[in-house]
Every structure is written in C-alpha cells, then in structure tokens.
Write a protein that holds these residues in place. Sequence first.
Motif, mmCIF file in Angstrom:
data_model
loop_
_atom_site.group_PDB
_atom_site.id
_atom_site.type_symbol
_atom_site.label_atom_id
_atom_site.label_comp_id
_atom_site.label_asym_id
_atom_site.label_seq_id
_atom_site.Cartn_x
_atom_site.Cartn_y
_atom_site.Cartn_z
ATOM 1 N N MET A 1 0.834 -1.201 0.000
ATOM 2 C CA MET A 1 0.000 0.000 0.000
ATOM 3 C C MET A 1 0.874 1.258 0.000
ATOM 4 O O MET A 1 1.877 1.336 0.723
ATOM 5 N N LEU A 2 0.508 2.220 -0.854
ATOM 6 C CA LEU A 2 1.188 3.512 -0.933
ATOM 7 C C LEU A 2 2.647 3.399 -1.360
ATOM 8 O O LEU A 2 3.400 4.380 -1.268
ATOM 9 N N ALA A 3 3.065 2.229 -1.809
ATOM 10 C CA ALA A 3 4.452 2.076 -2.260
ATOM 11 C C ALA A 3 4.666 2.831 -3.564
ATOM 12 O O ALA A 3 3.764 2.948 -4.393
ATOM 13 N N ARG A 4 5.879 3.326 -3.746
ATOM 14 C CA ARG A 4 6.237 4.042 -4.962
ATOM 15 C C ARG A 4 6.939 3.055 -5.887
ATOM 16 O O ARG A 4 8.113 2.730 -5.689
ATOM 17 N N CYS A 5 6.194 2.556 -6.875
ATOM 18 C CA CYS A 5 6.659 1.458 -7.730
ATOM 19 C C CYS A 5 6.743 1.869 -9.194
ATOM 20 O O CYS A 5 6.578 1.035 -10.089
ATOM 21 N N LYS A 6 6.982 3.125 -9.458
ATOM 22 C CA LYS A 6 7.034 3.600 -10.833
ATOM 23 C C LYS A 6 8.081 2.821 -11.631
ATOM 24 O O LYS A 6 9.229 2.685 -11.212
ATOM 25 N N GLY A 7 7.647 2.270 -12.763
ATOM 26 C CA GLY A 7 8.557 1.526 -13.627
ATOM 27 C C GLY A 7 8.855 0.110 -13.175
ATOM 28 O O GLY A 7 9.717 -0.555 -13.753
ATOM 29 N N LEU A 8 8.136 -0.394 -12.173
ATOM 30 C CA LEU A 8 8.354 -1.758 -11.678
ATOM 31 C C LEU A 8 8.120 -2.759 -12.813
ATOM 32 O O LEU A 8 7.196 -2.620 -13.605
ATOM 33 N N VAL A 9 8.956 -3.796 -12.891
ATOM 34 C CA VAL A 9 8.839 -4.799 -13.948
ATOM 35 C C VAL A 9 8.485 -6.148 -13.328
ATOM 36 O O VAL A 9 9.303 -6.778 -12.646
ATOM 37 N N LEU A 10 7.233 -6.579 -13.560
ATOM 38 C CA LEU A 10 6.760 -7.864 -13.039
ATOM 39 C C LEU A 10 6.192 -8.723 -14.169
ATOM 40 O O LEU A 10 5.406 -9.632 -13.933
ATOM 41 N N ARG A 11 6.593 -8.471 -15.363
ATOM 42 C CA ARG A 11 6.022 -9.123 -16.536
ATOM 43 C C ARG A 11 6.024 -10.645 -16.434
ATOM 44 O O ARG A 11 7.026 -11.265 -16.040
ATOM 45 N N ARG B 1 2.628 -6.662 -18.039
ATOM 46 C CA ARG B 1 2.125 -7.476 -19.145
ATOM 47 C C ARG B 1 2.164 -8.959 -18.779
ATOM 48 O O ARG B 1 3.088 -9.430 -18.116
ATOM 49 N N GLU B 2 1.106 -9.657 -19.187
ATOM 50 C CA GLU B 2 1.006 -11.111 -19.040
ATOM 51 C C GLU B 2 1.051 -11.565 -17.572
ATOM 52 O O GLU B 2 1.330 -12.726 -17.285
ATOM 53 N N THR B 3 0.751 -10.667 -16.653
ATOM 54 C CA THR B 3 0.663 -11.056 -15.248
ATOM 55 C C THR B 3 -0.697 -11.686 -14.962
ATOM 56 O O THR B 3 -1.689 -11.405 -15.634
ATOM 57 N N VAL B 4 -0.740 -12.537 -13.953
ATOM 58 C CA VAL B 4 -1.987 -13.145 -13.493
ATOM 59 C C VAL B 4 -2.154 -12.769 -12.024
ATOM 60 O O VAL B 4 -1.299 -13.080 -11.194
ATOM 61 N N TRP B 5 -3.244 -12.091 -11.724
ATOM 62 C CA TRP B 5 -3.470 -11.579 -10.373
ATOM 63 C C TRP B 5 -4.411 -12.504 -9.613
ATOM 64 O O TRP B 5 -5.459 -12.898 -10.121
ATOM 65 N N ALA B 6 -4.041 -12.832 -8.376
ATOM 66 C CA ALA B 6 -4.863 -13.711 -7.545
ATOM 67 C C ALA B 6 -4.952 -13.144 -6.134
ATOM 68 O O ALA B 6 -3.927 -12.830 -5.517
ATOM 69 N N GLN B 7 -6.169 -12.974 -5.639
ATOM 70 C CA GLN B 7 -6.421 -12.503 -4.276
ATOM 71 C C GLN B 7 -5.615 -11.241 -3.962
ATOM 72 O O GLN B 7 -4.986 -11.135 -2.913
ATOM 73 N N SER B 8 -5.642 -10.294 -4.903
ATOM 74 C CA SER B 8 -4.859 -9.077 -4.760
ATOM 75 C C SER B 8 -5.751 -7.843 -4.859
ATOM 76 O O SER B 8 -6.912 -7.932 -5.234
ATOM 77 N N VAL C 1 -1.214 5.121 -14.517
ATOM 78 C CA VAL C 1 -0.927 5.914 -15.708
ATOM 79 C C VAL C 1 0.257 5.329 -16.477
ATOM 80 O O VAL C 1 1.333 5.099 -15.905
ATOM 81 N N HIS C 2 0.027 5.020 -17.733
ATOM 82 C CA HIS C 2 1.051 4.478 -18.633
ATOM 83 C C HIS C 2 1.564 3.096 -18.227
ATOM 84 O O HIS C 2 2.589 2.638 -18.753
ATOM 85 N N ALA C 3 0.880 2.437 -17.290
ATOM 86 C CA ALA C 3 1.248 1.049 -16.969
ATOM 87 C C ALA C 3 0.881 0.152 -18.145
ATOM 88 O O ALA C 3 -0.073 0.425 -18.886
ATOM 89 N N LYS C 4 1.629 -0.919 -18.328
ATOM 90 C CA LYS C 4 1.404 -1.837 -19.449
ATOM 91 C C LYS C 4 0.715 -3.098 -18.931
ATOM 92 O O LYS C 4 1.254 -3.787 -18.054
ATOM 93 N N PHE C 5 -0.480 -3.396 -19.477
ATOM 94 C CA PHE C 5 -1.263 -4.530 -19.012
ATOM 95 C C PHE C 5 -1.588 -5.524 -20.128
ATOM 96 O O PHE C 5 -2.406 -6.416 -19.922
ATOM 97 N N ALA C 6 -0.970 -5.415 -21.273
ATOM 98 C CA ALA C 6 -1.299 -6.311 -22.384
ATOM 99 C C ALA C 6 -1.149 -7.769 -21.964
ATOM 100 O O ALA C 6 -0.113 -8.176 -21.443
ATOM 101 N N ARG D 1 -5.827 -1.282 -20.975
ATOM 102 C CA ARG D 1 -5.909 -1.755 -22.359
ATOM 103 C C ARG D 1 -5.131 -3.056 -22.541
ATOM 104 O O ARG D 1 -3.968 -3.166 -22.150
ATOM 105 N N GLY D 2 -5.803 -4.053 -23.122
ATOM 106 C CA GLY D 2 -5.163 -5.342 -23.382
ATOM 107 C C GLY D 2 -5.313 -6.355 -22.268
ATOM 108 O O GLY D 2 -4.917 -7.512 -22.425
ATOM 109 N N ALA D 3 -5.889 -5.947 -21.117
ATOM 110 C CA ALA D 3 -6.057 -6.853 -19.981
ATOM 111 C C ALA D 3 -7.416 -7.545 -20.039
ATOM 112 O O ALA D 3 -8.354 -7.091 -20.692
#
Length: 234
Positions: free
Chosen positions: A141-151, A171-178, A186-191, A212-214
Amino acid sequence: MSTDLLAAAETTDADLSELDLREALARDPGAPRVLTRCDLSGSDLRDAHLVDARLVDCRLDGARLERAVLEGAVFTGGGASGANLSHTDCTDTRFERTDLANTRWQGALLTDTAFTGCRLTGAGLTSLRGIGYTFSQCNLMLARCKGLVLRGQVLEGLRMDEADLASADLRETVWAQSRLRGANLVHAKFAGADLRGADLGEFELQQAGFLRGATISPAQAGMILGSLGITVAE
C-alpha cells in the motif's frame, strides 16, 4: 555494547543500535554471518559485506545500508522500517515476513530477489536494477513502484492500494487474491494480463483505458460502467 561482538561469525541478542559498524563488518569472520535477535536500529552499515548472511528477527529500523552487498542473504522476521537500501546488491536475497515499511531502494540491484509475506507500505521501489524480483503475499500500500517490472508473473496476495504503478510493466501477469484500489496506473502496461483476481475497487471509465489489453471479469466491467450510472443487466 562494543562492535567486538561482530568478531565472530555468529552474534545473538546484541544491542548494536546507533553504531558505526562499517569497520567491524569489513573484517572476515571466516564464515557467512548469522545475526539472531540483534538490534541494529539506526546503525551505519554502508558498503557492508553480508554475502550469504542470515538475519533472524533482527531490527534494522532506520539503518543505513547504502551500497551494502547482501547477495544470497536471508532476512527472516524482524524489520528495517525506514532503512535506506539504495544501491544495495540484493542478488538472490530473500526477505521473509520482514517489516520493510518506508524503506528506500532506489538503484538497488534486485536480480532474483524474493519478498514473501513482507510489509512494504510506503516503500520507494523506483529506479530498480536487475530482473526476476518477486513479491508474494506482501503489503505494498502507498508504495512508490514507478517503472516496476513484473512481466509474466503470478501475483498472489498483493495489496497495492494507492500504490504508484505508473509506467510499470505488468504485461502477461496473473493476479490472484490481490488489490489495486486507488492505484496510479498511468502508462502502466497490461497487455495480456489477467486481472480477474484483483480487486480494482471503484474504477472510473477514463481510468479504464490504462487497462488496455487486460482481461477483466463481467463483475469488474459492471463496476466500471456503474461509475457512469450505467446498469449492466443479463
């Protein structure tokens, strides 16, 4: 207590708070260090060599660890709230059930670093280096994660309410119980991402473009349309 307590490889129940430990940690004890229930709050560990170290239930609140080498280290329990870990080498480091609230990680090397069950509220996780770092069952919560890469990762049990995920690669992440309530996307990639297991909260239509793309669920789509006063009926 004296820094002589660090002369041996194993140290238990030592009060090393507010001390300059750089010289003591520069000495080679002959084996990876094991620190158990030690208080290093406010201590100076800049450039410390802690390769393959084990820290169990230790306190490092407010400690300075800039440029420390923590490769292969394991932190279990304890906490380092407010500690500065900028430009540390955390390759293959493990943080398990550790309180890392408001820590600073700018420029840290996090190749294959794993955070499990950690509290990272308000943490500064920007300008990170390395790939393959993971978060599981963590509070961001409230973490500053700009540009984090979890693809391509499965993101399970993450609480990222009001986190700053601007320009993050999800991109291509699968979210569970989150949770992603109020997060800045803003400008996050979710394809290719599957967000059906994420609580998006109230999501305005103008923000929906960030996804977009999620893939989202009918219920999530209904909440987005509901913010415009549109009711989805079957």
